[in-house]
Design a protein around this motif. Structure first.
Motif, PDB file in Angstrom:
ATOM      1  N   GLU A 168      32.006  29.428   1.555  1.00 53.32           N
ATOM      2  CA  GLU A 168      30.917  28.496   1.252  1.00 53.32           C
ATOM      3  C   GLU A 168      30.322  28.745  -0.133  1.00 53.32           C
ATOM      4  O   GLU A 168      29.949  27.805  -0.837  1.00 53.32           O
ATOM      5  CB  GLU A 168      29.817  28.616   2.312  1.00 53.32           C
ATOM      6  CG  GLU A 168      28.689  27.637   2.104  1.00 53.32           C
ATOM      7  CD  GLU A 168      27.608  27.768   3.155  1.00 53.32           C
ATOM      8  OE1 GLU A 168      27.046  26.729   3.517  1.00 53.32           O
ATOM      9  OE2 GLU A 168      27.316  28.900   3.571  1.00 53.32           O
ATOM     10  N   GLN A 169      30.263  29.997  -0.552  1.00 53.05           N
ATOM     11  CA  GLN A 169      29.703  30.347  -1.851  1.00 53.05           C
ATOM     12  C   GLN A 169      30.699  30.162  -2.994  1.00 53.05           C
ATOM     13  O   GLN A 169      30.347  30.319  -4.152  1.00 53.05           O
ATOM     14  CB  GLN A 169      29.214  31.806  -1.848  1.00 53.05           C
ATOM     15  CG  GLN A 169      28.122  32.081  -0.857  1.00 53.05           C
ATOM     16  CD  GLN A 169      26.871  31.283  -1.147  1.00 53.05           C
ATOM     17  OE1 GLN A 169      26.460  31.157  -2.295  1.00 53.05           O
ATOM     18  NE2 GLN A 169      26.272  30.721  -0.116  1.00 53.05           N
ATOM     19  N   GLY A 170      31.953  29.846  -2.673  1.00 54.67           N
ATOM     20  CA  GLY A 170      32.970  29.647  -3.702  1.00 54.67           C
ATOM     21  C   GLY A 170      33.493  30.951  -4.264  1.00 54.67           C
ATOM     22  O   GLY A 170      33.931  30.997  -5.410  1.00 54.67           O
ATOM     23  N   GLY A 171      33.467  32.001  -3.477  1.00 52.46           N
ATOM     24  CA  GLY A 171      33.873  33.308  -3.955  1.00 52.46           C
ATOM     25  C   GLY A 171      35.336  33.642  -3.758  1.00 52.46           C
ATOM     26  O   GLY A 171      35.793  34.689  -4.209  1.00 52.46           O
ATOM     27  N   HIS A 172      36.082  32.777  -3.096  1.00 54.28           N
ATOM     28  CA  HIS A 172      37.496  33.047  -2.886  1.00 54.28           C
ATOM     29  C   HIS A 172      38.293  32.752  -4.154  1.00 54.28           C
ATOM     30  O   HIS A 172      37.905  31.922  -4.975  1.00 54.28           O
ATOM     31  CB  HIS A 172      38.055  32.199  -1.737  1.00 54.28           C
ATOM     32  CG  HIS A 172      37.693  32.722  -0.397  1.00 54.28           C
ATOM     33  ND1 HIS A 172      38.266  33.838   0.132  1.00 54.28           N
ATOM     34  CD2 HIS A 172      36.803  32.285   0.517  1.00 54.28           C
ATOM     35  CE1 HIS A 172      37.743  34.076   1.322  1.00 54.28           C
ATOM     36  NE2 HIS A 172      36.850  33.146   1.572  1.00 54.28           N
ATOM     37  N   ASN A 194      40.587  20.730  -0.750  1.00 61.02           N
ATOM     38  CA  ASN A 194      39.505  21.581  -0.223  1.00 61.02           C
ATOM     39  C   ASN A 194      39.381  21.464   1.290  1.00 61.02           C
ATOM     40  O   ASN A 194      39.165  22.460   1.989  1.00 61.02           O
ATOM     41  CB  ASN A 194      38.174  21.247  -0.882  1.00 61.02           C
ATOM     42  CG  ASN A 194      38.042  21.858  -2.254  1.00 61.02           C
ATOM     43  OD1 ASN A 194      38.654  22.900  -2.540  1.00 61.02           O
ATOM     44  ND2 ASN A 194      37.266  21.231  -3.110  1.00 61.02           N
ATOM     45  N   ILE A 195      39.513  20.248   1.813  1.00 60.11           N
ATOM     46  CA  ILE A 195      39.431  20.052   3.266  1.00 60.11           C
ATOM     47  C   ILE A 195      40.574  20.788   3.948  1.00 60.11           C
ATOM     48  O   ILE A 195      40.372  21.460   4.976  1.00 60.11           O
ATOM     49  CB  ILE A 195      39.446  18.543   3.599  1.00 60.11           C
ATOM     50  CG1 ILE A 195      38.124  17.906   3.187  1.00 60.11           C
ATOM     51  CG2 ILE A 195      39.710  18.328   5.086  1.00 60.11           C
ATOM     52  CD1 ILE A 195      38.108  16.397   3.272  1.00 60.11           C
ATOM     53  N   ILE A 196      41.761  20.721   3.376  1.00 67.62           N
ATOM     54  CA  ILE A 196      42.906  21.450   3.946  1.00 67.62           C
ATOM     55  C   ILE A 196      42.657  22.954   3.908  1.00 67.62           C
ATOM     56  O   ILE A 196      42.889  23.665   4.888  1.00 67.62           O
ATOM     57  CB  ILE A 196      44.207  21.073   3.216  1.00 67.62           C
ATOM     58  CG1 ILE A 196      44.580  19.615   3.507  1.00 67.62           C
ATOM     59  CG2 ILE A 196      45.343  22.004   3.605  1.00 67.62           C
ATOM     60  CD1 ILE A 196      45.701  19.072   2.648  1.00 67.62           C
ATOM     61  N   ALA A 197      42.146  23.450   2.773  1.00 71.55           N
ATOM     62  CA  ALA A 197      41.880  24.892   2.653  1.00 71.55           C
ATOM     63  C   ALA A 197      40.813  25.340   3.628  1.00 71.55           C
ATOM     64  O   ALA A 197      40.949  26.402   4.272  1.00 71.55           O
ATOM     65  CB  ALA A 197      41.459  25.218   1.215  1.00 71.55           C
ATOM     66  N   PHE A 198      39.746  24.559   3.778  1.00 67.56           N
ATOM     67  CA  PHE A 198      38.671  24.910   4.713  1.00 67.56           C
ATOM     68  C   PHE A 198      39.179  24.897   6.155  1.00 67.56           C
ATOM     69  O   PHE A 198      38.825  25.748   6.954  1.00 67.56           O
ATOM     70  CB  PHE A 198      37.475  23.985   4.571  1.00 67.56           C
ATOM     71  CG  PHE A 198      36.759  24.125   3.255  1.00 67.56           C
ATOM     72  CD1 PHE A 198      36.864  25.292   2.497  1.00 67.56           C
ATOM     73  CD2 PHE A 198      35.974  23.111   2.770  1.00 67.56           C
ATOM     74  CE1 PHE A 198      36.199  25.425   1.288  1.00 67.56           C
ATOM     75  CE2 PHE A 198      35.300  23.236   1.562  1.00 67.56           C
ATOM     76  CZ  PHE A 198      35.415  24.394   0.817  1.00 67.56           C
ATOM     77  N   THR A 199      40.012  23.910   6.473  1.00 71.64           N
ATOM     78  CA  THR A 199      40.569  23.815   7.824  1.00 71.64           C
ATOM     79  C   THR A 199      41.462  25.027   8.123  1.00 71.64           C
ATOM     80  O   THR A 199      41.373  25.618   9.207  1.00 71.64           O
ATOM     81  CB  THR A 199      41.365  22.519   7.996  1.00 71.64           C
ATOM     82  OG1 THR A 199      40.529  21.403   7.674  1.00 71.64           O
ATOM     83  CG2 THR A 199      41.901  22.374   9.399  1.00 71.64           C
TER      84      THR A 199
END
Length: 104
Positions: free
Chosen positions: A72-76, A95-100
């Motif tokens: 969520e913080q964009g730290g990856h 981004n949706i694919i990565a979050f999923t």
């Protein structure tokens, strides 16, 4: 519907914050446990049998609890060479694919 999604987003952000705090506490506990083990082993000559196992479990908990907060913080780590060249719509889909995948 939009209002419900905003409320859900706030709830998820709060949960992520608390999970990030728990992850930090687990890391601090690993540090304290390692220091305790050093004192017990080298200064008192009485090593503990359980500290390494507990540290291993806490390390796994630290990684999994902090995953959503870091995402969520964009730290990856991202491959920005590819992401910067994509259109905003394609970035959003990626981004949706990565979050999923991260949730799974």
């Amino acid at each position: 519907m939009n209002r419900t999604l905003k409320k859900a987003g706030v709830v998820i952000s709060r949960i992520n914050l608390w999970l990030g705090i728990c992850s930090g506490c687990a890391a601090a506990l690993i540090m304290l446990l390692t220091g305790f083990e050093v004192v017990m082993r080298y200064f008192l000559n009485r090593p503990t049998l359980w500290s390494v196992e507990i540290s291993e479990y806490l390390l796994v908990a630290c990684a999994y609890l902090g995953l959503a907060y870091t995402l969520e913080q964009g730290g990856h780590v991202r491959v920005e060479l590819i992401i910067d060249r994509l259109q905003p719509g394609a970035r959003r889909v990626l981004n949706i694919i990565a979050f999923t995948l991260a949730v799974i």
